[in-house]
Write a protein that holds these residues in place. Structure first.
Motif, PDB file in Angstrom:
ATOM      1  N   UNK A  28       0.818  -1.210   0.000  1.00 58.93           N
ATOM      2  CA  UNK A  28       0.000   0.000   0.000  1.00 58.93           C
ATOM      3  C   UNK A  28       0.854   1.264   0.000  1.00 58.93           C
ATOM      4  N   UNK A  29       1.966   1.242   0.729  1.00 58.08           N
ATOM      5  CA  UNK A  29       2.859   2.400   0.735  1.00 58.08           C
ATOM      6  C   UNK A  29       3.473   2.633  -0.638  1.00 58.08           C
ATOM      7  N   UNK A  30       3.913   1.577  -1.278  1.00 61.51           N
ATOM      8  CA  UNK A  30       4.455   1.726  -2.634  1.00 61.51           C
ATOM      9  C   UNK A  30       3.374   2.179  -3.601  1.00 61.51           C
ATOM     10  N   UNK A  31       2.176   1.672  -3.419  1.00 59.62           N
ATOM     11  CA  UNK A  31       1.063   2.031  -4.295  1.00 59.62           C
ATOM     12  C   UNK A  31       0.771   3.534  -4.205  1.00 59.62           C
ATOM     13  N   UNK A  32       0.835   4.083  -3.008  1.00 56.76           N
ATOM     14  CA  UNK A  32       0.612   5.520  -2.817  1.00 56.76           C
ATOM     15  C   UNK A  32       1.610   6.356  -3.606  1.00 56.76           C
ATOM     16  N   UNK A  33       2.810   5.827  -3.782  1.00 57.06           N
ATOM     17  CA  UNK A  33       3.847   6.555  -4.511  1.00 57.06           C
ATOM     18  C   UNK A  33       3.872   6.187  -5.988  1.00 57.06           C
ATOM     19  N   UNK A  34       2.904   5.376  -6.421  1.00 59.90           N
ATOM     20  CA  UNK A  34       2.875   4.954  -7.815  1.00 59.90           C
ATOM     21  C   UNK A  34       3.961   3.954  -8.161  1.00 59.90           C
ATOM     22  N   UNK A  35       4.427   3.233  -7.154  1.00 56.31           N
ATOM     23  CA  UNK A  35       5.529   2.285  -7.359  1.00 56.31           C
ATOM     24  C   UNK A  35       5.135   0.874  -6.919  1.00 56.31           C
ATOM     25  N   UNK A  36       3.867   0.528  -7.068  1.00 58.42           N
ATOM     26  CA  UNK A  36       3.391  -0.793  -6.643  1.00 58.42           C
ATOM     27  C   UNK A  36       3.939  -1.850  -7.591  1.00 58.42           C
ATOM     28  N   UNK A  37       5.014  -2.444  -7.189  1.00 60.95           N
ATOM     29  CA  UNK A  37       5.694  -3.444  -8.009  1.00 60.95           C
ATOM     30  C   UNK A  37       6.167  -4.566  -7.092  1.00 60.95           C
ATOM     31  N   UNK A  38       6.014  -5.791  -7.535  1.00 60.45           N
ATOM     32  CA  UNK A  38       6.404  -6.936  -6.714  1.00 60.45           C
ATOM     33  C   UNK A  38       7.873  -6.888  -6.300  1.00 60.45           C
ATOM     34  N   UNK A  39       8.720  -6.354  -7.162  1.00 58.13           N
ATOM     35  CA  UNK A  39      10.158  -6.296  -6.847  1.00 58.13           C
ATOM     36  C   UNK A  39      10.422  -5.393  -5.650  1.00 58.13           C
ATOM     37  N   UNK A  40       9.784  -4.225  -5.611  1.00 59.12           N
ATOM     38  CA  UNK A  40       9.960  -3.321  -4.477  1.00 59.12           C
ATOM     39  C   UNK A  40       9.431  -3.950  -3.194  1.00 59.12           C
ATOM     40  N   UNK A  41       8.276  -4.577  -3.282  1.00 57.38           N
ATOM     41  CA  UNK A  41       7.674  -5.208  -2.111  1.00 57.38           C
ATOM     42  C   UNK A  41       8.571  -6.341  -1.608  1.00 57.38           C
ATOM     43  N   UNK A  42       9.058  -7.157  -2.513  1.00 59.00           N
ATOM     44  CA  UNK A  42       9.938  -8.271  -2.132  1.00 59.00           C
ATOM     45  C   UNK A  42      11.216  -7.760  -1.480  1.00 59.00           C
ATOM     46  N   UNK A  43      11.785  -6.702  -2.034  1.00 56.74           N
ATOM     47  CA  UNK A  43      13.012  -6.136  -1.470  1.00 56.74           C
ATOM     48  C   UNK A  43      12.760  -5.629  -0.051  1.00 56.74           C
ATOM     49  N   UNK A  44      11.659  -4.936   0.159  1.00 54.01           N
ATOM     50  CA  UNK A  44      11.333  -4.436   1.493  1.00 54.01           C
ATOM     51  C   UNK A  44      11.083  -5.585   2.463  1.00 54.01           C
ATOM     52  N   UNK A  45      10.398  -6.613   2.009  1.00 57.12           N
ATOM     53  CA  UNK A  45      10.158  -7.780   2.850  1.00 57.12           C
ATOM     54  C   UNK A  45      11.480  -8.424   3.252  1.00 57.12           C
ATOM     55  N   UNK A  46      12.391  -8.540   2.319  1.00 60.33           N
ATOM     56  CA  UNK A  46      13.679  -9.163   2.618  1.00 60.33           C
ATOM     57  C   UNK A  46      14.480  -8.318   3.611  1.00 60.33           C
ATOM     58  N   UNK A  47      14.352  -7.002   3.549  1.00 58.41           N
ATOM     59  CA  UNK A  47      15.037  -6.155   4.532  1.00 58.41           C
ATOM     60  C   UNK A  47      14.492  -6.409   5.933  1.00 58.41           C
ATOM     61  N   UNK A  48      13.172  -6.534   6.040  1.00 62.60           N
ATOM     62  CA  UNK A  48      12.557  -6.821   7.341  1.00 62.60           C
ATOM     63  C   UNK A  48      13.033  -8.172   7.855  1.00 62.60           C
ATOM     64  N   UNK A  49      13.045  -9.156   6.987  1.00 59.91           N
ATOM     65  CA  UNK A  49      13.458 -10.507   7.382  1.00 59.91           C
ATOM     66  C   UNK A  49      14.943 -10.535   7.731  1.00 59.91           C
ATOM     67  N   UNK A  50      15.760  -9.781   6.998  1.00 57.12           N
ATOM     68  CA  UNK A  50      17.186  -9.694   7.340  1.00 57.12           C
ATOM     69  C   UNK A  50      17.350  -9.142   8.751  1.00 57.12           C
ATOM     70  N   UNK A  51      16.599  -8.098   9.076  1.00 57.10           N
ATOM     71  CA  UNK A  51      16.688  -7.523  10.416  1.00 57.10           C
ATOM     72  C   UNK A  51      16.244  -8.535  11.477  1.00 57.10           C
ATOM     73  N   UNK A  52      15.201  -9.300  11.174  1.00 59.91           N
ATOM     74  CA  UNK A  52      14.768 -10.345  12.111  1.00 59.91           C
ATOM     75  C   UNK A  52      15.884 -11.356  12.347  1.00 59.91           C
ATOM     76  N   UNK A  53      16.554 -11.767  11.272  1.00 57.06           N
ATOM     77  CA  UNK A  53      17.635 -12.738  11.404  1.00 57.06           C
ATOM     78  C   UNK A  53      18.816 -12.140  12.159  1.00 57.06           C
TER      79      UNK A  53
END
Length: 82
Positions: A28-53
């Motif tokens: 939803x945040x990417x969508x607000x900026x007109x950047x709703x793309x699976x690649x951006x979402x996946x990258x952000x998810x991986x950053x969160x998961x990296x921090x968890x690890x």
């Protein structure tokens, strides 16, 4: 390679509900900026998961070192230019 495998293991072990609670707001945040793309979402998810690890193994996380502030600044500039 250890980090990558651990990150994928964390995602694979997440419940669908937890994964949804994380991914939907990111999208939803990417969508607000007109950047709703699976690649951006996946990258952000991986950053969160990296921090968890990193937290799990006792390392300073990417959030602790301020990496996210660099990304926030980037998106503020992109939004201002758009």
């Amino acid at each position: 390679m250890e980090y990558c495998e651990a990150m994928y293991d964390i995602i694979a072990s997440m419940s669908k509900e937890r994964l949804t609670r994380i991914v939907v707001p990111i999208y939803e945040n990417y969508e607000e900026m007109g950047m709703a793309d699976d690649c951006y979402v996946a990258d952000s998810l991986m950053m969160i998961v990296l921090a968890l690890y990193q937290n799990e193994i006792g390392e300073e996380t990417i959030y602790d070192i301020g990496w996210t502030s660099y990304l926030e600044d980037y998106f503020r500039v992109r939004a201002a230019i758009a």
